[in-house]
Design a protein around this motif. Sequence first.
Motif, mmCIF file in Angstrom:
data_model
loop_
_atom_site.group_PDB
_atom_site.id
_atom_site.type_symbol
_atom_site.label_atom_id
_atom_site.label_comp_id
_atom_site.label_asym_id
_atom_site.label_seq_id
_atom_site.Cartn_x
_atom_site.Cartn_y
_atom_site.Cartn_z
ATOM 1 N N VAL A 18 0.839 -1.202 0.000
ATOM 2 C CA VAL A 18 0.000 0.000 0.000
ATOM 3 C C VAL A 18 0.874 1.252 0.000
ATOM 4 O O VAL A 18 0.652 2.195 -0.771
ATOM 5 N N CYS A 19 1.889 1.268 0.867
ATOM 6 C CA CYS A 19 2.779 2.432 0.964
ATOM 7 C C CYS A 19 3.560 2.652 -0.328
ATOM 8 O O CYS A 19 3.709 3.788 -0.783
ATOM 9 N N ARG A 20 4.054 1.589 -0.908
ATOM 10 C CA ARG A 20 4.832 1.735 -2.149
ATOM 11 C C ARG A 20 3.964 2.268 -3.285
ATOM 12 O O ARG A 20 4.455 2.964 -4.182
ATOM 13 N N TYR A 21 2.682 1.962 -3.242
ATOM 14 C CA TYR A 21 1.784 2.417 -4.309
ATOM 15 C C TYR A 21 1.322 3.854 -4.086
ATOM 16 O O TYR A 21 1.391 4.690 -4.989
ATOM 17 N N TYR A 22 0.827 4.155 -2.861
ATOM 18 C CA TYR A 22 0.234 5.470 -2.602
ATOM 19 C C TYR A 22 1.238 6.488 -2.061
ATOM 20 O O TYR A 22 1.020 7.698 -2.194
ATOM 21 N N LEU A 23 2.306 6.009 -1.439
ATOM 22 C CA LEU A 23 3.318 6.897 -0.849
ATOM 23 C C LEU A 23 4.684 6.568 -1.444
ATOM 24 O O LEU A 23 5.649 6.302 -0.734
ATOM 25 N N SER A 24 4.751 6.624 -2.764
ATOM 26 C CA SER A 24 5.950 6.175 -3.483
ATOM 27 C C SER A 24 7.170 7.048 -3.234
ATOM 28 O O SER A 24 8.302 6.626 -3.505
ATOM 29 N N ASN A 25 6.991 8.259 -2.735
ATOM 30 C CA ASN A 25 8.130 9.133 -2.459
ATOM 31 C C ASN A 25 8.767 8.875 -1.097
ATOM 32 O O ASN A 25 9.705 9.572 -0.708
ATOM 33 N N GLY A 26 8.237 7.871 -0.350
ATOM 34 C CA GLY A 26 8.807 7.524 0.941
ATOM 35 C C GLY A 26 9.754 6.342 0.829
ATOM 36 O O GLY A 26 10.103 5.883 -0.264
ATOM 37 N N ARG A 28 11.267 2.652 3.268
ATOM 38 C CA ARG A 28 11.140 1.817 4.457
ATOM 39 C C ARG A 28 12.350 2.010 5.363
ATOM 40 O O ARG A 28 13.496 2.049 4.896
ATOM 41 N N GLU A 29 12.076 2.108 6.661
ATOM 42 C CA GLU A 29 13.125 2.113 7.678
ATOM 43 C C GLU A 29 12.651 1.228 8.826
ATOM 44 O O GLU A 29 11.763 1.612 9.596
ATOM 45 N N GLY A 30 13.223 0.036 8.937
ATOM 46 C CA GLY A 30 12.825 -0.904 9.973
ATOM 47 C C GLY A 30 11.380 -1.338 9.812
ATOM 48 O O GLY A 30 10.962 -1.800 8.754
ATOM 49 N N ARG A 31 10.595 -1.158 10.859
ATOM 50 C CA ARG A 31 9.190 -1.555 10.836
ATOM 51 C C ARG A 31 8.288 -0.492 10.228
ATOM 52 O O ARG A 31 7.065 -0.663 10.185
ATOM 53 N N TYR A 32 8.855 0.642 9.770
ATOM 54 C CA TYR A 32 8.033 1.772 9.353
ATOM 55 C C TYR A 32 8.316 2.203 7.913
ATOM 56 O O TYR A 32 9.406 1.989 7.378
ATOM 57 N N LEU A 46 5.515 11.731 8.283
ATOM 58 C CA LEU A 46 4.465 10.720 8.413
ATOM 59 C C LEU A 46 5.100 9.331 8.439
ATOM 60 O O LEU A 46 5.967 9.031 7.612
ATOM 61 N N TYR A 47 4.669 8.520 9.390
ATOM 62 C CA TYR A 47 5.197 7.157 9.467
ATOM 63 C C TYR A 47 4.063 6.144 9.561
ATOM 64 O O TYR A 47 3.076 6.356 10.248
ATOM 65 N N VAL A 48 4.239 5.034 8.820
ATOM 66 C CA VAL A 48 3.244 3.955 8.768
ATOM 67 C C VAL A 48 3.870 2.701 9.349
ATOM 68 O O VAL A 48 4.974 2.307 8.942
ATOM 69 N N ARG A 49 3.186 2.064 10.282
ATOM 70 C CA ARG A 49 3.693 0.820 10.862
ATOM 71 C C ARG A 49 3.446 -0.316 9.862
ATOM 72 O O ARG A 49 2.304 -0.583 9.478
ATOM 73 N N LEU A 50 4.521 -0.988 9.451
ATOM 74 C CA LEU A 50 4.412 -2.041 8.440
ATOM 75 C C LEU A 50 4.164 -3.415 9.042
ATOM 76 O O LEU A 50 3.585 -4.292 8.384
ATOM 77 N N PRO A 58 -0.987 -2.788 16.032
ATOM 78 C CA PRO A 58 -1.209 -3.456 14.745
ATOM 79 C C PRO A 58 -0.490 -2.774 13.590
ATOM 80 O O PRO A 58 -0.164 -1.581 13.643
ATOM 81 N N ALA A 59 -0.274 -3.519 12.523
ATOM 82 C CA ALA A 59 0.275 -2.955 11.293
ATOM 83 C C ALA A 59 -0.781 -2.083 10.629
ATOM 84 O O ALA A 59 -1.982 -2.253 10.846
ATOM 85 N N GLY A 60 -0.314 -1.171 9.798
ATOM 86 C CA GLY A 60 -1.231 -0.341 9.027
ATOM 87 C C GLY A 60 -1.609 0.965 9.685
ATOM 88 O O GLY A 60 -2.200 1.833 9.045
ATOM 89 N N LYS A 61 -1.285 1.149 10.952
ATOM 90 C CA LYS A 61 -1.594 2.413 11.618
ATOM 91 C C LYS A 61 -0.539 3.458 11.233
ATOM 92 O O LYS A 61 0.639 3.141 11.107
ATOM 93 N N TRP A 62 -0.981 4.699 11.042
ATOM 94 C CA TRP A 62 -0.062 5.764 10.635
ATOM 95 C C TRP A 62 -0.323 7.024 11.448
ATOM 96 O O TRP A 62 -1.409 7.236 11.968
ATOM 97 N N THR A 63 0.723 7.842 11.558
ATOM 98 C CA THR A 63 0.638 9.118 12.273
ATOM 99 C C THR A 63 1.485 10.142 11.533
ATOM 100 O O THR A 63 2.594 9.832 11.087
#
Length: 378
Positions: A18-26, A28-32, A46-50, A58-63
Amino acid sequence: MTIAADLSRRLADQAEAVCRYYLSNGRREGRYWLVGDIANTPGRSLYVRLKAGESGKPAGKWTDAATGEHGDLLDLIAANQRLSTLRDALAEARRFLALPQPEPTDTHRRSSPAPTGSPEAARRLFAISKPVSGTIAESYLRTRGITDLGKCTSLRSHPRCWYRGDKDDPHNHERDAWPALIAAVTDLQGSITGVHRTWLDPSGYDKAPVATPRRAMGHLLGNAVRIGSAHDVLAAGEGLETMLSLRQALPNLPMAAALSANHLAALILPTGLRRLYVARDDDAAGHRATAELIDRAMTLGIDAMPLDSLMGDFNDDLRQLGFPALIDGLRRQLAPGDFARLCSNQGGGDNRSAAVSRRRAKPDQELPATVRQASTAF
């Protein structure tokens, strides 16, 4: 499990995809997964828990640390794709997950998008907004000296309210969504007929740097942003911040902000009203609107009188002269007996004025940490 919860769980199972598709300019670093914001701007706010954490998160939560926004991947997709309804967000999630779309039904046809600027669109915007407490909207009002927001249920906050700019907007092509203070416009029965939006800078110190940071939508004529229930006495005026400033001194006085001079002159007055105070803006339009409303009120048997600020408006009085000067100026203008019952805390003025002065001197210490971070993140 609801349809939304099921799709949110399926998206969490594929959080990195999901992140690679919608947030392609970000990246991955560790679990986020880290990116600038929900609009896919490069950065790290912005960070998304992978993956699920050891603590059970849970995974998928973001802040978004810059704005305080948070949610699950269904929320992220809706904001990223600028989808205004849950139905559209669910459809986009199904498309990404390669799931079949549901068959169209009469219910779906009835819940079609509301026309832009309509009362229904206004009601939906207010419904998806959040309480003001702890938001950038609250921080902005505090910088204006407005600290008492108790029972202000007509006010809400939206973290990313879409703004349609024009050729006069210097930021039009850089950012098209800003935090916003949302105020419900209601009729005498309490039904929402429109909303007023004040777009804000993410720092919380000022309005957004756009050509028209204040806009209203819906049916406004005769209606107002109302704070408190009017029975025998009411204060009416044009600006929202003007009336909120009056409320700091007179918390027991119901208020109505009509949002413009023309709408103030046409304000529908409640039955049973005995006295009307009209906050008069010091310009030609303000004097005309005040005179028209007072004249109409008096023909209805309502005792009506203007309230004049010492400076440009009552918010200027509150911020620049302080709470004691504001309340002293009002004391001299209210009808005998009204001041004591409308001002519940006559002894608190010096403390409020000092608090406002401290906020002007050291604003960063009064704002939430996420808001302080936002001033450097943007």
